[in-house]
Design an enzyme around this catalytic site. Structure first.
Site, PDB file in Angstrom:
ATOM      1  N   HIS A   1      56.678  39.149  28.625  1.00 41.55           N
ATOM      2  CA  HIS A   1      55.247  39.144  28.941  1.00 41.55           C
ATOM      3  C   HIS A   1      54.454  39.889  27.871  1.00 41.55           C
ATOM      4  O   HIS A   1      55.014  40.647  27.085  1.00 41.55           O
ATOM      5  CB  HIS A   1      54.981  39.774  30.317  1.00 41.55           C
ATOM      6  CG  HIS A   1      55.366  38.895  31.464  1.00 41.55           C
ATOM      7  ND1 HIS A   1      56.654  38.838  31.947  1.00 41.55           N
ATOM      8  CD2 HIS A   1      54.642  38.015  32.201  1.00 41.55           C
ATOM      9  CE1 HIS A   1      56.702  37.968  32.934  1.00 41.55           C
ATOM     10  NE2 HIS A   1      55.503  37.450  33.121  1.00 41.55           N
TER      11      HIS A   1
ATOM     12  N   LYS B   1      51.038  44.263  30.149  1.00 42.19           N
ATOM     13  CA  LYS B   1      51.584  44.195  31.520  1.00 42.19           C
ATOM     14  C   LYS B   1      52.102  45.569  31.949  1.00 42.19           C
ATOM     15  O   LYS B   1      52.814  46.234  31.207  1.00 42.19           O
ATOM     16  CB  LYS B   1      52.692  43.142  31.601  1.00 42.19           C
ATOM     17  CG  LYS B   1      53.239  42.981  33.018  1.00 42.19           C
ATOM     18  CD  LYS B   1      54.004  41.687  33.192  1.00 42.19           C
ATOM     19  CE  LYS B   1      54.641  41.574  34.578  1.00 42.19           C
ATOM     20  NZ  LYS B   1      53.635  41.625  35.673  1.00 42.19           N
TER      21      LYS B   1
HETATM   22  N1  LIG Z   1      51.275  35.827  41.098  1.00 44.33           N
HETATM   23  C1  LIG Z   1      51.008  35.336  39.889  1.00 44.33           C
HETATM   24  O1  LIG Z   1      51.102  34.120  39.632  1.00 44.33           O
HETATM   25  C2  LIG Z   1      50.520  36.285  38.819  1.00 44.33           C
HETATM   26  C3  LIG Z   1      50.073  35.804  37.582  1.00 44.33           C
HETATM   27  C4  LIG Z   1      49.533  36.696  36.675  1.00 44.33           C
HETATM   28  C5  LIG Z   1      49.432  38.044  36.998  1.00 44.33           C
HETATM   29  N2  LIG Z   1      49.901  38.478  38.199  1.00 44.33           N
HETATM   30  C6  LIG Z   1      49.745  39.871  38.610  1.00 44.33           C
HETATM   31  O2  LIG Z   1      48.378  40.099  38.900  1.00 44.33           O
HETATM   32  C7  LIG Z   1      48.062  41.464  38.679  1.00 44.33           C
HETATM   33  C8  LIG Z   1      46.852  41.579  37.756  1.00 44.33           C
HETATM   34  O3  LIG Z   1      47.184  41.067  36.482  1.00 44.33           O
HETATM   35  P1  LIG Z   1      46.073  40.974  35.317  1.00 44.33           P
HETATM   36  O4  LIG Z   1      46.795  40.626  34.085  1.00 44.33           O
HETATM   37  O5  LIG Z   1      44.941  40.122  35.776  1.00 44.33           O
HETATM   38  O6  LIG Z   1      45.599  42.511  35.247  1.00 44.33           O
HETATM   39  P2  LIG Z   1      44.214  43.093  34.720  1.00 44.33           P
HETATM   40  O7  LIG Z   1      44.460  44.556  34.507  1.00 44.33           O
HETATM   41  O8  LIG Z   1      43.652  42.277  33.611  1.00 44.33           O
HETATM   42  O9  LIG Z   1      43.237  42.886  35.989  1.00 44.33           O
HETATM   43  C9  LIG Z   1      43.278  43.652  37.147  1.00 44.33           C
HETATM   44  C10 LIG Z   1      41.840  43.840  37.589  1.00 44.33           C
HETATM   45  O10 LIG Z   1      41.859  44.420  38.893  1.00 44.33           O
HETATM   46  C11 LIG Z   1      40.841  45.401  38.940  1.00 44.33           C
HETATM   47  N3  LIG Z   1      41.120  46.343  40.014  1.00 44.33           N
HETATM   48  C12 LIG Z   1      42.094  47.275  40.074  1.00 44.33           C
HETATM   49  N4  LIG Z   1      41.981  47.992  41.217  1.00 44.33           N
HETATM   50  C13 LIG Z   1      40.915  47.474  41.882  1.00 44.33           C
HETATM   51  C14 LIG Z   1      40.294  47.786  43.122  1.00 44.33           C
HETATM   52  N5  LIG Z   1      40.732  48.798  43.892  1.00 44.33           N
HETATM   53  N6  LIG Z   1      39.229  47.066  43.500  1.00 44.33           N
HETATM   54  C15 LIG Z   1      38.758  46.045  42.724  1.00 44.33           C
HETATM   55  N7  LIG Z   1      39.303  45.711  41.532  1.00 44.33           N
HETATM   56  C16 LIG Z   1      40.368  46.414  41.130  1.00 44.33           C
HETATM   57  C17 LIG Z   1      40.868  46.042  37.546  1.00 44.33           C
HETATM   58  O11 LIG Z   1      39.679  46.749  37.275  1.00 44.33           O
HETATM   59  C18 LIG Z   1      41.075  44.824  36.675  1.00 44.33           C
HETATM   60  O12 LIG Z   1      39.843  44.249  36.275  1.00 44.33           O
HETATM   61  C19 LIG Z   1      49.339  42.110  38.138  1.00 44.33           C
HETATM   62  O13 LIG Z   1      50.056  42.699  39.199  1.00 44.33           O
HETATM   63  C20 LIG Z   1      50.115  40.912  37.591  1.00 44.33           C
HETATM   64  O14 LIG Z   1      51.481  41.119  37.522  1.00 44.33           O
HETATM   65  C21 LIG Z   1      50.444  37.636  39.094  1.00 44.33           C
HETATM   66  O1  LIG Z   2      50.692  38.669  33.354  1.00 47.13           O
HETATM   67  C1  LIG Z   2      51.329  39.114  34.313  1.00 47.13           C
HETATM   68  O2  LIG Z   2      51.271  40.316  34.644  1.00 47.13           O
HETATM   69  C2  LIG Z   2      52.183  38.201  35.108  1.00 47.13           C
HETATM   70  N1  LIG Z   2      52.719  38.667  36.200  1.00 47.13           N
HETATM   71  C3  LIG Z   2      53.514  37.963  37.142  1.00 47.13           C
HETATM   72  C4  LIG Z   2      54.879  38.619  37.306  1.00 47.13           C
HETATM   73  O3  LIG Z   2      54.964  39.872  37.235  1.00 47.13           O
HETATM   74  O4  LIG Z   2      55.853  37.927  37.542  1.00 47.13           O
HETATM   75  C5  LIG Z   2      53.592  36.484  36.869  1.00 47.13           C
HETATM   76  C6  LIG Z   2      53.544  36.123  35.418  1.00 47.13           C
HETATM   77  C7  LIG Z   2      52.366  36.801  34.694  1.00 47.13           C
END
Ligand SMILES: NC(=O)c1ccc[n+]([C@@H]2O[C@H](COP(=O)([O-])OP(=O)(O)OC[C@H]3O[C@@H](n4cnc5c(N)ncnc54)[C@H](O)[C@@H]3O)[C@@H](O)[C@H]2O)c1
Ligand SMILES: O=C(O)C1=N[C@H](C(=O)O)CCC1
Length: 262
Positions: free
Chosen positions: A150, A154
């Protein structure tokens, strides 16, 4: 058909911004609200919907909304508790949850429809359904290993997807995941135990998300790789989940595989 009203938590984040943009472009959706934490809430008014730093206040101005939350573990647990209390729904994509935080989500899902998936891509969720079959067909002579890559921003490791895939492999083997996972190898480690699942983490650049499952056997190996080409892939899955959740009742913490199977 009524448009599905969504509220995006963490709207200024990588996933939050992508989700808000795709929700605005979806004719079956209304971007009804956006929320950010204090100090990161610049430009929220530009989304042209209800906005603020308090999810409770934003939801107070709406009825029957699906909150989509890709933020951080503590924030997502708070979201689940708020929607459970206020009678809304939630799609949660946040990873890095502790066992206790996962239990908190499960508890909240008794009172409100909530779906939580560490990866909202169709490909990974189909892979989760295929892995047990591969494990069983290949049998005990094949060693199971995983690698995930990643972007450098991350926060959690291994990725939530890698944990889920490894848990799926362990379950198919009848092993306890916590006892067989090996996320770090260094030094004179000796021969690899056969009852082990190695999970390696790589971080760098702007990689959206790669996962490879290896089956190392005698004289051959299978490698299955999933590569996400863009965050829109995850966001599209989350919006699909939000629409699906509108027809579900509370009771269980839904997974993306529940949606695919329905
Ligand atoms: N399930 C999936 O398909 C998938 C895909 C990508 C990312 N993710 C996960 O999603 C999460 C976020 O990833 P990202 O890359 O967008 O991170 P990021 O840091 O770019 O975004 C997170 C956002 O959440 C905000 N935030 C944090 N605490 C908050 C609160 N209490 N209230 C409101 N906003 C709040 C932050 O200010 C930030 O803007 C991670 O856990 C990542 O692993 C999951
Ligand atoms: O960008 C991230 O953070 C992602 N998080 C998810 C994970 O932890 O598996 C999914 C892929 C991207």
């Amino acid at each position: 058909m009524n448009a599905c009203s969504v509220v995006i938590m963490g709207a200024n984040g990588r996933m939050g911004g992508t989700l808000a943009r795709l929700a605005q472009a979806d004719p079956e959706m209304t971007l009804a609200g956006v929320v950010e934490r204090q100090g990161h809430d610049q430009g929220l008014a530009d989304f042209g919907c209800v906005h603020g730093t308090s999810l409770e206040q934003v939801l107070g101005e709406l009825s029957d909304a699906v909150v989509i939350d890709f933020t951080a573990p503590e924030a997502s647990v708070a979201t689940a508790k708020i929607v459970a209390k206020a009678g809304h729904r939630a799609v949660i994509g946040t990873t890095g949850m502790t066992r206790e935080q996962t239990e908190d989500l499960r508890e909240a899902a008794k009172a409100a429809p909530i779906l939580w998936a560490p990866n909202m891509s169709v490909g990974i969720n189909v892979l989760l359904q295929l892995l047990p079959q591969l494990v069983n067909l290949l049998g005990p002579a094949y060693d199971l290993e995983m690698m995930e890559i990643h972007h450098k921003a991350k926060k959690d490791a291994p990725s939530g997807t890698a944990v889920k895939l490894a848990q799926c492999l362990a379950e198919a083997k009848g092993w306890d995941y916590d006892s067989v996972k090996n996320c770090c190898r260094e030094g004179i480690i000796g021969a690899r135990p056969s009852e082990e699942i190695g999970v390696q983490t790589l971080r760098g650049g702007d990689v959206v998300g790669d996962h490879t499952v290896f089956f190392f056997g005698p004289g051959e190996r299978i490698e299955i790789t999933h590569r996400a080409h863009s965050r829109e892939n995850f966001a599209r899955g989350a919006l699909r989940a939000a629409k699906w959740l509108a027809g579900q009742t509370p009771g269980k913490l839904y997974a993306f595989t529940d949606l695919l199977e329905s």
